[in-house]
Design an enzyme around this catalytic site. Structure first.
Site, PDB file in Angstrom:
ATOM      1  N   CYS A 104     -26.281  18.031 -67.742  1.00 50.56           N
ATOM      2  CA  CYS A 104     -26.640  16.669 -67.502  1.00 50.56           C
ATOM      3  C   CYS A 104     -25.182  15.734 -67.298  1.00 50.56           C
ATOM      4  O   CYS A 104     -24.428  16.097 -68.649  1.00 50.56           O
ATOM      5  CB  CYS A 104     -27.156  16.130 -69.018  1.00 50.56           C
ATOM      6  SG  CYS A 104     -28.169  14.714 -68.585  1.00 50.56           S
ATOM      7  N   HIS A 146     -35.490  17.270 -63.151  1.00 50.39           N
ATOM      8  CA  HIS A 146     -34.844  16.841 -64.363  1.00 50.39           C
ATOM      9  C   HIS A 146     -34.399  15.717 -64.380  1.00 50.39           C
ATOM     10  O   HIS A 146     -34.474  14.903 -65.733  1.00 50.39           O
ATOM     11  CB  HIS A 146     -33.571  17.921 -64.101  1.00 50.39           C
ATOM     12  CG  HIS A 146     -31.894  17.112 -64.489  1.00 50.39           C
ATOM     13  ND1 HIS A 146     -31.523  18.188 -65.688  1.00 50.39           N
ATOM     14  CD2 HIS A 146     -31.384  15.876 -65.016  1.00 50.39           C
ATOM     15  CE1 HIS A 146     -30.024  17.130 -66.502  1.00 50.39           C
ATOM     16  NE2 HIS A 146     -30.390  15.939 -66.063  1.00 50.39           N
ATOM     17  N   GLU A 147     -34.185  14.806 -63.084  1.00 47.23           N
ATOM     18  CA  GLU A 147     -34.135  13.606 -63.018  1.00 47.23           C
ATOM     19  C   GLU A 147     -35.103  12.347 -63.472  1.00 47.23           C
ATOM     20  O   GLU A 147     -35.234  11.670 -63.986  1.00 47.23           O
ATOM     21  CB  GLU A 147     -33.873  13.094 -61.557  1.00 47.23           C
ATOM     22  CG  GLU A 147     -32.497  14.090 -61.295  1.00 47.23           C
ATOM     23  CD  GLU A 147     -31.307  13.624 -61.296  1.00 47.23           C
ATOM     24  OE1 GLU A 147     -31.022  12.558 -62.458  1.00 47.23           O
ATOM     25  OE2 GLU A 147     -30.386  14.930 -62.073  1.00 47.23           O
ATOM     26  N   HIS A 150     -35.290  12.163 -67.125  1.00 49.37           N
ATOM     27  CA  HIS A 150     -34.769  10.835 -68.180  1.00 49.37           C
ATOM     28  C   HIS A 150     -35.504  10.042 -67.575  1.00 49.37           C
ATOM     29  O   HIS A 150     -35.304   8.910 -69.200  1.00 49.37           O
ATOM     30  CB  HIS A 150     -33.572  10.783 -66.954  1.00 49.37           C
ATOM     31  CG  HIS A 150     -32.402  11.804 -67.316  1.00 49.37           C
ATOM     32  ND1 HIS A 150     -32.186  11.736 -68.135  1.00 49.37           N
ATOM     33  CD2 HIS A 150     -31.644  13.057 -66.382  1.00 49.37           C
ATOM     34  CE1 HIS A 150     -30.463  12.132 -68.231  1.00 49.37           C
ATOM     35  NE2 HIS A 150     -31.201  13.142 -66.847  1.00 49.37           N
TER      36      HIS A 150
HETATM   37 ZN    ZN Z   1     -29.749  14.686 -66.838  1.00 48.84          ZN
END
Ligand code: ZN
Length: 232
Positions: A104, A146-147, A150
């Site tokens: 990341c 993953h995005e 966030h």
């Molecule tokens: Zn990330």
């Protein structure tokens, strides 16, 4: 055209742990939102990331950009054309999980193995305000998870099921990359290059899958993700 590369926040910054707010659809075409999107793209590309989410530059909106081009270092990772994702809603299509190795941009020089859903449906708006309703599979699905994580204040670190898998980049390259690439290349061929394939497996022990599933259950709204030699 002028570039605007923003500072990327690192783990420990409180904003990375907050939930971002939706962008009112009527605001998408405003210059404020459009220039934020441009900043995300410029920053993602400058950092050589596969994706970036708005809170990573301290802007607490539910926007992420994703892009994977051909990269000789990561020949196993399928390409993803530049995609601007606003107000995404993720639905897991089944219980299939895969163990992937992630990094990341907000967690410098650290990688680890996480479980991600293999088949997801994601609904979102693009930068023109158009609605999308798409199915993503395999590593691409992982990148989206993953995005979107966030946007809910999660980092891949929260999804690492075995902290002994944590490595620096250098140690990953030296000791783990070869085995990982071998496994994931086969996975990609099966899942993403032949999406009609129904036999998908992660090669992960059942108890691990159950533990990972519980983690997902504890984050109901969540999305989540991974990265492969690339860093989101
Ligand atoms: Zn990330």
């Amino acid at each position: 055209t002028d570039m605007s590369v923003r500072e990327i926040l690192h783990v420990g910054h409180p904003l990375l742990r907050e939930r971002s707010v939706e962008v009112p659809p009527g605001d998408i075409r405003t210059s404020a939102v459009q220039s934020l999107i441009d900043d995300l793209i410029d920053t993602m590309r400058a950092a050589n990331g596969a994706g970036i989410a708005s809170p990573q530059i301290g802007e607490m909106f539910r926007i992420t950009t994703i892009e994977v081009n051909d990269n000789p270092r990561y020949p196993y990772k399928p390409r993803i054309p530049l995609t601007v994702v606003i107000n995404p809603v993720v639905e897991f299509l089944d219980d299939e999980l895969v163990e992937v190795n992630e990094g990341c941009l907000s967690v410098p020089n650290m990688r680890g193995n996480v479980m991600r859903h293999v088949n997801i449906r994601v609904r979102f708006l693009d930068r023109d305000g158009n609605e999308h309703d798409e199915v993503k599979r395999g590593l691409t699905a992982g990148t989206f998870q993953h995005e979107i994580d966030h946007l809910d204040g999660f980092l891949f670190l929260d999804r690492v099921h075995d902290t002994r898998s944590l490595t620096t980049w250098e140690q990953f390259e030296r000791h783990h990359r070869a085995a990982f690439v071998e496994r994931i290349t086969e996975f990609v061929a099966r899942v993403e290059n032949s999406p009609e394939a129904t036999e998908v497996h992660s090669g992960v022990p059942a108890d691990l899958l159950r533990r990972a599933a519980r983690r997902y259950a504890s984050a109901p709204n969540a999305a989540i993700y991974y990265g492969l030699g690339v860093t989101e």
